[in-house]
Design a protein around this motif. Structure first.
Motif, PDB file in Angstrom:
ATOM      1  N   ARG A 171      -2.481  -0.164  -7.925  1.00 29.75           N
ATOM      2  CA  ARG A 171      -3.553   0.814  -7.693  1.00 29.75           C
ATOM      3  C   ARG A 171      -4.840   0.124  -7.281  1.00 29.75           C
ATOM      4  NH1 ARG A 171      -3.145   5.516 -12.366  1.00 29.75           N
ATOM      5  NH2 ARG A 171      -1.032   6.190 -11.886  1.00 29.75           N
ATOM      6  N   THR A 172      -5.152  -0.966  -7.963  1.00 27.26           N
ATOM      7  CA  THR A 172      -6.368  -1.710  -7.621  1.00 27.26           C
ATOM      8  C   THR A 172      -6.298  -2.218  -6.186  1.00 27.26           C
ATOM      9  OG1 THR A 172      -6.713  -2.381  -9.923  1.00 27.26           O
ATOM     10  CG2 THR A 172      -7.787  -3.701  -8.219  1.00 27.26           C
ATOM     11  N   ASP A 173      -5.173  -2.790  -5.801  1.00 23.37           N
ATOM     12  CA  ASP A 173      -5.014  -3.296  -4.433  1.00 23.37           C
ATOM     13  C   ASP A 173      -5.098  -2.168  -3.407  1.00 23.37           C
ATOM     14  OD1 ASP A 173      -4.829  -5.891  -5.189  1.00 23.37           O
ATOM     15  OD2 ASP A 173      -2.741  -6.182  -4.583  1.00 23.37           O
ATOM     16  N   LEU A 174      -4.477  -1.028  -3.729  1.00 23.33           N
ATOM     17  CA  LEU A 174      -4.492   0.096  -2.787  1.00 23.33           C
ATOM     18  C   LEU A 174      -5.909   0.623  -2.603  1.00 23.33           C
ATOM     19  CD1 LEU A 174      -2.865   1.994  -0.988  1.00 23.33           C
ATOM     20  CD2 LEU A 174      -2.450   3.451  -2.992  1.00 23.33           C
ATOM     21  N   ARG A 175      -6.662   0.731  -3.680  1.00 23.65           N
ATOM     22  CA  ARG A 175      -8.059   1.170  -3.565  1.00 23.65           C
ATOM     23  C   ARG A 175      -8.843   0.223  -2.666  1.00 23.65           C
ATOM     24  NH1 ARG A 175      -7.687   1.521  -9.420  1.00 23.65           N
ATOM     25  NH2 ARG A 175      -7.145   3.662 -10.036  1.00 23.65           N
ATOM     26  N   GLU A 176      -8.634  -1.070  -2.846  1.00 17.13           N
ATOM     27  CA  GLU A 176      -9.363  -2.049  -2.036  1.00 17.13           C
ATOM     28  C   GLU A 176      -8.969  -1.962  -0.564  1.00 17.13           C
ATOM     29  OE1 GLU A 176      -8.530  -5.762  -3.888  1.00 17.13           O
ATOM     30  OE2 GLU A 176      -9.931  -5.432  -5.565  1.00 17.13           O
ATOM     31  N   ARG A 177      -7.694  -1.679  -0.287  1.00 11.43           N
ATOM     32  CA  ARG A 177      -7.227  -1.612   1.094  1.00 11.43           C
ATOM     33  C   ARG A 177      -7.805  -0.429   1.852  1.00 11.43           C
ATOM     34  NH1 ARG A 177      -2.408  -4.580   2.173  1.00 11.43           N
ATOM     35  NH2 ARG A 177      -2.343  -3.506   4.171  1.00 11.43           N
ATOM     36  N   VAL A 193       1.523   1.504   1.362  1.00 13.56           N
ATOM     37  CA  VAL A 193       2.144   1.709   0.055  1.00 13.56           C
ATOM     38  C   VAL A 193       3.409   0.869  -0.068  1.00 13.56           C
ATOM     39  CG1 VAL A 193       3.398   3.379  -1.354  1.00 13.56           C
ATOM     40  CG2 VAL A 193       1.162   3.981  -0.414  1.00 13.56           C
ATOM     41  N   SER A 194       4.254   0.893   0.950  1.00 14.12           N
ATOM     42  CA  SER A 194       5.505   0.123   0.904  1.00 14.12           C
ATOM     43  C   SER A 194       5.232  -1.374   0.769  1.00 14.12           C
ATOM     44  CB  SER A 194       6.330   0.388   2.168  1.00 14.12           C
ATOM     45  OG  SER A 194       6.734   1.740   2.231  1.00 14.12           O
ATOM     46  N   GLU A 195       4.250  -1.858   1.516  1.00 13.54           N
ATOM     47  CA  GLU A 195       3.895  -3.273   1.447  1.00 13.54           C
ATOM     48  C   GLU A 195       3.443  -3.664   0.044  1.00 13.54           C
ATOM     49  OE1 GLU A 195       0.161  -6.058   2.836  1.00 13.54           O
ATOM     50  OE2 GLU A 195       0.723  -4.370   4.125  1.00 13.54           O
ATOM     51  N   LEU A 197       3.960  -1.989  -2.816  1.00 11.42           N
ATOM     52  CA  LEU A 197       5.028  -1.828  -3.809  1.00 11.42           C
ATOM     53  C   LEU A 197       5.897  -3.077  -3.866  1.00 11.42           C
ATOM     54  CD1 LEU A 197       6.222   1.858  -3.220  1.00 11.42           C
ATOM     55  CD2 LEU A 197       4.912   0.989  -5.168  1.00 11.42           C
ATOM     56  N   ALA A 198       6.204  -3.627  -2.694  1.00  9.20           N
ATOM     57  CA  ALA A 198       7.002  -4.857  -2.656  1.00  9.20           C
ATOM     58  C   ALA A 198       6.230  -6.024  -3.269  1.00  9.20           C
ATOM     59  CB  ALA A 198       7.401  -5.175  -1.222  1.00  9.20           C
ATOM     60  N   LYS A 199       4.949  -6.108  -2.945  1.00 12.12           N
ATOM     61  CA  LYS A 199       4.115  -7.200  -3.472  1.00 12.12           C
ATOM     62  C   LYS A 199       4.084  -7.192  -4.996  1.00 12.12           C
ATOM     63  CE  LYS A 199      -0.724  -8.745  -3.725  1.00 12.12           C
ATOM     64  NZ  LYS A 199      -2.114  -8.507  -3.248  1.00 12.12           N
ATOM     65  N   HIS A 200       4.019  -6.003  -5.584  1.00  9.54           N
ATOM     66  CA  HIS A 200       3.892  -5.899  -7.038  1.00  9.54           C
ATOM     67  C   HIS A 200       5.234  -5.628  -7.727  1.00  9.54           C
ATOM     68  CE1 HIS A 200      -0.461  -6.226  -7.053  1.00  9.54           C
ATOM     69  NE2 HIS A 200      -0.495  -5.416  -6.007  1.00  9.54           N
ATOM     70  N   ARG A 201       6.321  -5.799  -6.998  1.00  8.54           N
ATOM     71  CA  ARG A 201       7.671  -5.707  -7.554  1.00  8.54           C
ATOM     72  C   ARG A 201       7.927  -4.366  -8.243  1.00  8.54           C
ATOM     73  NH1 ARG A 201       8.330 -11.848 -10.149  1.00  8.54           N
ATOM     74  NH2 ARG A 201       7.863 -12.962  -8.194  1.00  8.54           N
ATOM     75  N   LEU A 202       7.482  -3.320  -7.596  1.00 11.56           N
ATOM     76  CA  LEU A 202       7.718  -1.976  -8.116  1.00 11.56           C
ATOM     77  C   LEU A 202       8.944  -1.390  -7.428  1.00 11.56           C
ATOM     78  CD1 LEU A 202       4.005  -0.806  -8.280  1.00 11.56           C
ATOM     79  CD2 LEU A 202       5.515  -1.187 -10.237  1.00 11.56           C
ATOM     80  N   THR A 203      10.096  -1.833  -7.846  1.00 13.25           N
ATOM     81  CA  THR A 203      11.337  -1.388  -7.233  1.00 13.25           C
ATOM     82  C   THR A 203      11.658   0.038  -7.648  1.00 13.25           C
ATOM     83  OG1 THR A 203      12.614  -2.320  -9.068  1.00 13.25           O
ATOM     84  CG2 THR A 203      12.243  -3.738  -7.148  1.00 13.25           C
ATOM     85  N   GLY A 204      12.257   0.783  -6.736  1.00 14.05           N
ATOM     86  CA  GLY A 204      12.633   2.165  -7.020  1.00 14.05           C
ATOM     87  C   GLY A 204      11.528   3.170  -6.782  1.00 14.05           C
TER      88      GLY A 204
END
Length: 248
Positions: A171-177, A193-195, A197-204
């Motif tokens: 969430r912090t990264d997305l806000r900054e982006r 979002v997809s990028e 999610l992968a960076k933060h290992r949020l699988t599924g």
């Protein structure tokens, strides 16, 4: 002022067994009401805390008293299913609802700092964080010791899961982006979002377009409406061009 996550929680989970009528929190009418509330409040997001009367809120949202339901708190292991929401429970039938960062905040300390402003008196010496037993399984902080959890049909809060910490960083990264943008298209928002999610290992996890009862096409600009943690779903909604892009 309530965030979208808090509005969703209050509308959908105050009564665990709503009547099958047009006031059902899962009905198309309820979805349309929620969408209108979001639109009216989108421009007033500076305040993150609101004090609400518990009984009045429950009656207003579901049209009656809550039914009896099984005691299942969060994931059953002391973890919330709504890691960004926090309720400080006063002793005078009022709650202070605020945003919460499980990667950086301690729920007891957050409530301790809000207590004087919210309830007009100093915080009690002892506060306890619990996971309450609604479908949402949110964090609630009560005056008193650990016995307060069982008294309120809740479990002691054991902190965030690894996934919830990862989601907080996401969430912090997305806000900054999107912080310097005033409009991001749905395709671009999904790519970001997809990028992340992968960076933060949020699988599924995946992103979808939030719909009211009447299906609507995607608009030119997107933002996050709310995070559904149990379903691992990020719901996107239309943003107004020129307004700051919202990420709860």
């Amino acid at each position: 002022m309530l965030s979208d996550d808090e509005l969703v929680r209050m509308l959908r989970t105050r009564d665990p067994h709503p009547d099958p009528s047009e006031t059902d929190p899962d009905s198309p009418l309820a979805d349309r009401i929620l969408a209108r509330v979001r639109e009216r409040t989108r421009r007033r997001r500076k305040r993150t805390m609101v004090v609400v009367p518990v009984v009045a809120l429950a009656l207003a949202l579901v049209g009656g008293t809550a039914a009896t339901y099984a005691w299942v708190a969060g994931d059953g292991e002391g973890h919330t299913l709504d890691s960004s929401g926090l309720t400080c429970v006063g002793s005078d039938q009022s709650d202070a609802v605020t945003g919460f960062d499980p990667g950086a905040d301690d729920p007891i300390e957050v409530c301790r700092q809000l207590w004087q402003e919210s309830f007009g008196r100093p915080a009690p010496e002892t506060l306890t964080a619990c996971v309450e037993s609604s479908e949402q399984g949110s964090i609630e902080v009560y005056p008193g010791g650990r016995d307060q959890c069982a008294r309120h049909r809740a479990d002691p809060y054991r902190g965030p899961t690894r996934e919830q910490v990862n989601l907080a960083h996401f969430r912090t990264d997305l806000r900054e982006r999107v912080a310097e943008r005033d409009c991001v298209s749905y395709p671009e928002f999904r790519d970001v979002v997809s990028e992340l999610l992968a960076k933060h290992r949020l699988t599924g996890w995946s992103a979808g377009h939030f719909q009211t009862g009447d299906k609507e096409p995607e608009g030119p600009c997107a933002e996050v409406s709310y995070f559904d943690e149990p379903e691992r779903k990020i719901w996107l909604g239309d943003a107004k061009a020129g307004d700051p892009i919202y990420v709860p």
